[in-house]
Design an enzyme around this catalytic site. Structure first.
Site, PDB file in Angstrom:
ATOM      1  N   GLY A   1      44.954  40.708  37.304  1.00  0.00           N
ATOM      2  CA  GLY A   1      43.556  41.151  37.284  1.00  0.00           C
ATOM      3  C   GLY A   1      43.127  41.751  38.607  1.00  0.00           C
ATOM      4  O   GLY A   1      42.488  42.814  38.649  1.00  0.00           O
TER       5      GLY A   1
ATOM      6  N   ALA B   1      39.887  38.104  37.662  1.00  0.00           N
ATOM      7  CA  ALA B   1      40.280  39.105  38.671  1.00  0.00           C
ATOM      8  C   ALA B   1      40.365  38.568  40.083  1.00  0.00           C
ATOM      9  O   ALA B   1      40.504  39.344  41.034  1.00  0.00           O
ATOM     10  CB  ALA B   1      39.316  40.288  38.633  1.00  0.00           C
ATOM     11  N   SER B   2      40.304  37.268  40.257  1.00  0.00           N
ATOM     12  CA  SER B   2      40.356  36.723  41.614  1.00  0.00           C
ATOM     13  C   SER B   2      41.780  36.696  42.169  1.00  0.00           C
ATOM     14  O   SER B   2      41.978  36.536  43.374  1.00  0.00           O
ATOM     15  CB  SER B   2      39.766  35.304  41.647  1.00  0.00           C
ATOM     16  OG  SER B   2      40.457  34.447  40.757  1.00  0.00           O
ATOM     17  N   ARG B   3      42.768  36.889  41.287  1.00  0.00           N
ATOM     18  CA  ARG B   3      44.171  36.866  41.728  1.00  0.00           C
ATOM     19  C   ARG B   3      45.044  37.552  40.684  1.00  0.00           C
ATOM     20  O   ARG B   3      44.593  37.944  39.617  1.00  0.00           O
ATOM     21  CB  ARG B   3      44.646  35.434  41.953  1.00  0.00           C
ATOM     22  CG  ARG B   3      44.625  34.567  40.701  1.00  0.00           C
ATOM     23  CD  ARG B   3      45.079  33.135  40.983  1.00  0.00           C
ATOM     24  NE  ARG B   3      44.147  32.458  41.856  1.00  0.00           N
ATOM     25  CZ  ARG B   3      43.114  31.729  41.416  1.00  0.00           C
ATOM     26  NH1 ARG B   3      42.903  31.599  40.118  1.00  0.00           N
ATOM     27  NH2 ARG B   3      42.299  31.151  42.249  1.00  0.00           N
TER      28      ARG B   3
ATOM     29  N   TYR C   1      50.543  28.696  22.299  1.00  0.00           N
ATOM     30  CA  TYR C   1      50.381  29.833  23.204  1.00  0.00           C
ATOM     31  C   TYR C   1      50.489  31.148  22.430  1.00  0.00           C
ATOM     32  O   TYR C   1      49.732  32.094  22.680  1.00  0.00           O
ATOM     33  CB  TYR C   1      51.432  29.784  24.310  1.00  0.00           C
ATOM     34  CG  TYR C   1      51.321  30.909  25.319  1.00  0.00           C
ATOM     35  CD1 TYR C   1      50.149  31.088  26.055  1.00  0.00           C
ATOM     36  CD2 TYR C   1      52.383  31.783  25.529  1.00  0.00           C
ATOM     37  CE1 TYR C   1      50.043  32.112  26.976  1.00  0.00           C
ATOM     38  CE2 TYR C   1      52.286  32.814  26.456  1.00  0.00           C
ATOM     39  CZ  TYR C   1      51.109  32.975  27.181  1.00  0.00           C
ATOM     40  OH  TYR C   1      51.002  34.002  28.095  1.00  0.00           O
TER      41      TYR C   1
ATOM     42  N   LYS D   1      47.614  34.064  22.411  1.00  0.00           N
ATOM     43  CA  LYS D   1      47.850  35.438  22.891  1.00  0.00           C
ATOM     44  C   LYS D   1      47.797  36.442  21.740  1.00  0.00           C
ATOM     45  O   LYS D   1      47.261  37.549  21.903  1.00  0.00           O
ATOM     46  CB  LYS D   1      49.200  35.529  23.605  1.00  0.00           C
ATOM     47  CG  LYS D   1      49.272  34.775  24.915  1.00  0.00           C
ATOM     48  CD  LYS D   1      48.167  35.146  25.904  1.00  0.00           C
ATOM     49  CE  LYS D   1      48.303  36.538  26.484  1.00  0.00           C
ATOM     50  NZ  LYS D   1      47.318  36.796  27.566  1.00  0.00           N
TER      51      LYS D   1
END
Length: 414
Positions: free
Chosen positions: A23, A18-20, A166, A170
């Site tokens: 999020g 959540a820093s960027r 990937y 996911k």
């Protein structure tokens, strides 16, 4: 934009990554209701290439009207997650919502993806999501309106050439939704959210290069869609939601408001049945420089060219890379047409079918039979070029350096 209703007031959200990006956008949306937000991410110190830290994100959350707790968390580390969960419970009295947003991405093919990257993607996307969910679940079971929301795509078995590592990572997150939604039906809402189009994030900027931003929507659309899901009761579970679809249900009609450049054509997401080669073409048409290229389907996965590249891979090492420092692209015609690449610029080198992972320093165009002869030592690049059998675009010096590699191959008995 979807209006805040206050439904998340007093709720505590544990958000990974959540820093960027997405999020943080979800965190700020919830903060406007007066929610409590745990910023669980790795970036504690400013990164030279990536915006924001857990502390700057926490400041933004509090400025938006919420309460924040910044925790340094690598979701591959069970102890770090456990400590962050306990701090959240101690400070806010519990956890109501888990957003599994943290993710790692690499869009290289199977032969070109080092196992270190595969382990990273599986460790963060799949294992990290499962582990964080496992440690937060006991607290969600005590909540009156518990939710788990994974940022992962709808499960789609249509055979589109999305890089397998990937996709596994996911889809692992999506399988967590499928399983946990049923396991905790009636107790916890477990859903997935995915974008209809590309979203402008630091990851997208790195993958798409210059010019990709104008083909994207902002993270606000994902924040609004997440808010719509989290505002629903816990019996709304097991859904694989696409952002645009749920916002249409909420009455949103103007989606241009979410565009980075309103009116500009948007790049669709390739998990939603858009072939990667089509995405690359669209990106390039509108000025972006994609950092990934899907393999071309014209080339057979077996035969003389593949055999040649198997031998090439066998002689690659750091010394060859160090002495060459070039990326080659081979455009072949004739009996075995297709595009192949040889990366002698990074790591221990790599080679395979399709476009190179980054722009080639030299492009060599020739008949596939002459290519086989050249790497078998029966036709020197210099002679092939002088006789017109080989066309070279780019660094001629690098093209001639291939003769050293061919010598190694002959010693390996091609």
């Amino acid at each position: 934009m979807l209006q805040n209703t206050g439904k998340l007031a007093g709720c505590t959200l544990f958000i990974t990554g959540a820093s960027r990006g997405i999020g943080k956008a979800i965190a700020l949306k919830a903060a406007r209701d007066g929610a409590n937000i745990i910023i669980a991410a790795k970036t504690a110190e400013p990164h030279p290439k990536l915006p924001g830290t857990i502390y700057t994100a926490a400041q933004e959350v509090e400025a938006a009207g919420g309460k924040a707790l910044a925790c340094v968390v690598d979701i591959r580390d069970e102890q770090q997650i456990g400590e962050a969960v306990q701090k959240a419970v101690d400070k806010f009295g519990g956890i109501d919502i888990l957003i599994n947003n943290a993710s790692a991405i690499s869009l290289t093919g199977t032969l070109e993806t080092p196992m270190k990257k595969v382990d990273l993607m599986l460790g963060i996307n799949l294992r990290g999501t499962y582990l964080t969910s496992k440690l937060v679940l006991p607290h969600l079971l005590k909540s009156r309106s518990p939710h788990i929301l994974n940022l992962s795509p709808p499960l789609n078995l249509n055979p589109v050439c999305i890089p397998s590592s990937y996709t596994m990572a996911k889809y692992g997150m999506s399988m967590c939704v499928l399983g946990m939604a049923e396991e905790f039906r009636g107790q916890i809402a477990v859903n997935a959210l995915w974008p209809r189009t590309a979203i402008q994030t630091a990851a997208m900027d790195m993958l798409g290069g210059d010019g990709v931003g104008k083909q994207c929507r902002t993270a606000d659309i994902m924040a609004d869609a997440a808010y719509a899901i989290l505002s629903k009761p816990k019996d709304y579970t097991g859904h694989f939601v696409v952002d645009e679809d749920i916002l249409k249900e909420e009455g949103i009609k103007d989606f241009d408001q979410y565009a980075v450049q309103p009116g500009h054509p948007l790049l669709p997401d390739f998990f939603l049945d858009e072939a990667p080669e089509s995405l690359v073409e669209q990106m390039e048409q509108h000025g972006a420089t994609p950092a990934f290229k899907p393999p071309t389907s014209a080339t057979s996965s077996s035969g003389p060219i593949e055999s040649t590249f198997n031998v090439i891979r066998g002689v690659l090492n750091e010394d060859v890379v160090k002495s060459t420092q070039g990326i080659y692209q081979f455009d072949l015609s004739g009996e075995n047409p297709g595009v192949w690449f040889l990366d002698l610029k990074s790591g221990s080198g790599s080679a395979g079918q399709g476009q190179p992972p980054i722009k080639a320093d030299v492009v060599m165009t020739m008949d596939s039979n002459d290519f086989s002869k050249m790497f078998a030592g029966k036709l020197k690049p210099t002679m092939a070029f002088m006789s017109g059998k080989l066309r070279i675009k780019g660094d001629m010096t690098l093209a001639m350096k291939l003769e050293k590699l061919m010598g190694r191959m002959n010693k390996a008995k091609l």
